[in-house]
Design a protein around this motif. Structure first.
Motif, short mmCIF file in Angstrom:
data_model
loop_
_atom_site.label_atom_id
_atom_site.label_comp_id
_atom_site.label_asym_id
_atom_site.label_seq_id
_atom_site.Cartn_x
_atom_site.Cartn_y
_atom_site.Cartn_z
N VAL A 70 -10.01 4.10 7.80
CA VAL A 70 -10.80 4.18 6.57
C VAL A 70 -10.47 3.02 5.64
N VAL A 71 -9.18 2.69 5.56
CA VAL A 71 -8.75 1.61 4.67
C VAL A 71 -9.20 0.25 5.18
N ILE B 97 -7.56 5.91 -2.98
CA ILE B 97 -8.68 6.84 -2.82
C ILE B 97 -8.69 7.42 -1.41
N ALA B 98 -8.47 6.57 -0.41
CA ALA B 98 -8.53 7.03 0.98
C ALA B 98 -7.49 8.09 1.26
N ALA C 110 -8.05 11.39 -0.62
CA ALA C 110 -9.06 12.21 0.05
C ALA C 110 -8.47 12.88 1.29
N THR C 111 -7.67 12.13 2.04
CA THR C 111 -7.04 12.71 3.23
C THR C 111 -6.09 13.82 2.86
N ASN D 170 -6.37 7.35 8.27
CA ASN D 170 -6.13 6.59 7.03
C ASN D 170 -6.29 5.10 7.26
N GLU E 204 0.85 -1.18 0.00
CA GLU E 204 0.00 0.00 0.00
C GLU E 204 0.89 1.25 0.00
N LEU F 50 -13.58 0.61 6.61
CA LEU F 50 -14.54 0.99 5.57
C LEU F 50 -14.24 0.34 4.23
N GLY F 51 -13.07 -0.28 4.10
CA GLY F 51 -12.73 -1.00 2.88
C GLY F 51 -12.41 -0.12 1.69
N VAL F 52 -12.08 1.16 1.94
CA VAL F 52 -11.72 2.06 0.85
C VAL F 52 -10.29 1.75 0.41
N THR F 53 -10.05 1.76 -0.89
CA THR F 53 -8.70 1.47 -1.37
C THR F 53 -7.73 2.55 -0.90
#
Length: 318
Positions: A106-107, A116-117, A120-121, A103, A59, A110-113
């Motif tokens: 959210v990753v 994208i996460a 946005a941050t 971060n 990541e 919430l399962g956000v990639t």
């Protein structure tokens, strides 16, 4: 010699760049200039080492540049408000850790990639920094904050000393601790690591917190140099942090980390920048050079992953 080059493939390119600059400029090999290169490399290497763990996990964190600005703003604003400088610096590190924690949650939850996460941050944290300062510089005059860059314990510039400590801790973590093995295991195959019983979500969150804290320290170092905080600081820094890691040989898809490679990547980038400055190259071309280095490193990684073609099978007839 071959084993050394395998562990540190950037050694030869770094030597080649140094020789070229020594031949084309008069001041590259002076003691003061070499110290400037090492100080600049140390400042980039510290967050690069945390990003090494993140990439080894498969990541990355695009928000680290915005974390730089937030940490500087928090620290300098607190000092202006009368908070003791050491406490203000701790608040800045805590702000970085909170960004990393956000971060990570959210990753994982919430399962956000990650792309994208953290993108946005990046936008949110940058906006918070600008809103908190109303777009104005937070100028300070703090000897304690200045010591982060200007101090010379044992005659060694503080950023270099911090980078040595961070590098030793990173090497020990990657090569000698269970956590380091877990990070690489998650990067190699996340689901297999989960089935094996590893606390995958906690590992991922911990790595993002480390990256956030390293971004906070990066912000403190930059604010120490400039003696100010500003919501515009750290623009594009995420590119630097990722580039030094990829240049150093850490696998972009995870599973492998190279601490020494990251340190050499930071030295290589700052050597090139220093040389371009000595050659009076416009700053825009310095950013272009970093981008080209990143593209080159990614291309080389892609070539390494390309499997060799299967041998042709001849049809045998009776």
């Amino acid at each position: 010699m071959t084993g050394l080059l395998r562990r540190a493939p950037l050694a030869l390119p770094l030597l080649g760049v140094a020789v070229a600059l020594a031949l084309t400029t008069d001041s590259f090999l002076t003691g003061g200039n070499l110290e400037n290169v090492l100080v600049a490399a140390a400042i980039v290497a510290i967050p690069g080492l945390a990003m090494t763990l993140c990439l080894a996990m498969g990541e990355f964190d695009l928000s680290i540049g915005s974390t730089v600005s937030l940490a500087g703003v928090v620290c300098c604003s607190a000092i202006i408000d009368g908070v003791p400088a050491p406490l203000a610096m701790l608040l800045a590190l805590a702000a970085g850790a909170l960004v990393g924690l956000a971060n990570g949650l959210v990753v994982t939850k919430l399962g956000v990639t990650p792309f994208i996460a953290t993108l946005a941050t990046l936008v949110i944290v940058r906006g918070l920094s600008l809103a908190y300062t109303d777009g104005h510089d937070q100028i300070v005059s703090s000897a304690t904050l200045k010591y982060l860059v200007g101090g010379r314990p044992l005659g060694v510039p503080m950023p270099i000393l911090l980078a040595v400590v961070a590098g030793a801790l990173a090497w020990w973590t990657v090569n000698r601790t269970r956590f380091g093995r877990w990070v690489c295991a998650v990067g190699s195959h996340r689901e297999a690591a989960r089935v094996s019983g590893l606390p995958v979500d906690r590992i991922r969150i911990a790595v993002y917190v480390l990256v956030g804290m390293s971004g906070g320290l990066w912000g403190l170092l930059i604010s120490s140099q400039l003696q100010k905080g500003n919501g515009q600081l750290g623009l594009g820094f995420e590119l630097d942090a990722i580039t030094v890691v990829v240049l150093g040989g850490t696998a972009l898809l995870g599973g492998r980390a190279s601490v020494l490679g990251t340190v050499l990547g930071a030295v290589l980038i700052e050597t090139i920048r220093n040389g371009l400055n000595l050659l009076n190259t416009p700053p825009a071309y310095q950013r272009i050079s970093v981008g080209l280095l990143l593209v080159t490193a990614l291309a080389l990684l892609a070539l390494r992953r390309t499997p060799a073609p299967a041998p042709a099978v001849r049809e045998v007839t009776a």
